[in-house]
Motif scaffolding. Structure first.
Motif, PDB file in Angstrom:
ATOM      1  N   THR A 246      86.648 -32.737 136.013  1.00  0.00           N
ATOM      2  CA  THR A 246      86.396 -31.545 136.808  1.00  0.00           C
ATOM      3  C   THR A 246      87.461 -31.432 137.890  1.00  0.00           C
ATOM      4  O   THR A 246      87.700 -32.383 138.631  1.00  0.00           O
TER       5      THR A 246
ATOM      6  N   ARG B 224      87.683 -21.405 141.525  1.00  0.00           N
ATOM      7  CA  ARG B 224      86.584 -21.935 140.717  1.00  0.00           C
ATOM      8  C   ARG B 224      86.805 -23.425 140.464  1.00  0.00           C
ATOM      9  O   ARG B 224      87.912 -23.932 140.587  1.00  0.00           O
ATOM     10  N   PHE B 225      85.741 -24.082 140.069  1.00  0.00           N
ATOM     11  CA  PHE B 225      85.852 -25.437 139.556  1.00  0.00           C
ATOM     12  C   PHE B 225      85.972 -25.332 138.043  1.00  0.00           C
ATOM     13  O   PHE B 225      85.286 -24.535 137.408  1.00  0.00           O
ATOM     14  N   LEU B 226      86.863 -26.121 137.466  1.00  0.00           N
ATOM     15  CA  LEU B 226      87.141 -26.058 136.033  1.00  0.00           C
ATOM     16  C   LEU B 226      86.933 -27.426 135.401  1.00  0.00           C
ATOM     17  O   LEU B 226      87.184 -28.451 136.028  1.00  0.00           O
ATOM     18  N   ARG B 227      86.499 -27.410 134.163  1.00  0.00           N
ATOM     19  CA  ARG B 227      86.398 -28.638 133.366  1.00  0.00           C
ATOM     20  C   ARG B 227      87.630 -28.640 132.469  1.00  0.00           C
ATOM     21  O   ARG B 227      87.801 -27.749 131.631  1.00  0.00           O
TER      22      ARG B 227
ATOM     23  N   SER C 140      90.481 -25.035 140.891  1.00  0.00           N
ATOM     24  CA  SER C 140      91.527 -24.139 140.388  1.00  0.00           C
ATOM     25  C   SER C 140      92.662 -23.914 141.381  1.00  0.00           C
ATOM     26  O   SER C 140      93.778 -23.614 140.984  1.00  0.00           O
TER      27      SER C 140
ATOM     28  N   ARG D 291      85.732 -25.448 130.279  1.00  0.00           N
ATOM     29  CA  ARG D 291      84.646 -24.634 130.822  1.00  0.00           C
ATOM     30  C   ARG D 291      84.954 -24.247 132.260  1.00  0.00           C
ATOM     31  O   ARG D 291      85.545 -25.019 133.008  1.00  0.00           O
ATOM     32  N   ILE D 292      84.546 -23.043 132.631  1.00  0.00           N
ATOM     33  CA  ILE D 292      84.665 -22.582 134.010  1.00  0.00           C
ATOM     34  C   ILE D 292      83.292 -22.716 134.647  1.00  0.00           C
ATOM     35  O   ILE D 292      82.322 -22.142 134.165  1.00  0.00           O
ATOM     36  N   MET D 293      83.219 -23.476 135.721  1.00  0.00           N
ATOM     37  CA  MET D 293      81.934 -23.718 136.386  1.00  0.00           C
ATOM     38  C   MET D 293      81.782 -22.770 137.568  1.00  0.00           C
ATOM     39  O   MET D 293      82.697 -22.606 138.352  1.00  0.00           O
ATOM     40  N   GLY D 294      80.606 -22.215 137.711  1.00  0.00           N
ATOM     41  CA  GLY D 294      80.313 -21.364 138.862  1.00  0.00           C
ATOM     42  C   GLY D 294      80.907 -20.060 138.721  1.00  0.00           C
ATOM     43  O   GLY D 294      81.313 -19.202 139.175  1.00  0.00           O
TER      44      GLY D 294
ATOM     45  N   GLU E 131      87.709 -35.565 129.700  1.00  0.00           N
ATOM     46  CA  GLU E 131      87.390 -34.349 130.444  1.00  0.00           C
ATOM     47  C   GLU E 131      87.175 -34.679 131.909  1.00  0.00           C
ATOM     48  O   GLU E 131      86.563 -35.688 132.243  1.00  0.00           O
TER      49      GLU E 131
END
Length: 66
Positions: free
Chosen positions: A29, A15-18, A32, A63-66, A27
């Protein structure tokens, strides 16, 4: 007899993470499963260490994106 449930459409585990920097609060991006160390753009602190597979995240995951 019950059958084992199958996943019809497989989803990636990455995943992509913030991530929030522990030093300056910036912050950023990140991925993971990063294969290269990621540094904060503001202060230069390493946010992610490569561990071969899943990366070790030093900062706080916002935040977890996608």
């Amino acid at each position: 007899m019950m059958r084992k449930l199958r996943v019809l459409i497989p989803e990636p585990k990455s995943r992509f993470l913030r991530v929030k920097c522990p030093n300056c609060g910036n912050e950023q991006t990140i991925f993971s499963h990063a294969t290269f160390p990621v540094r904060c753009l503001s202060c230069g602190t390493e946010l992610v260490y490569s561990m071969g597979g899943k990366a070790k995240i030093v900062g706080e995951v916002v935040r977890i994106m996608g």
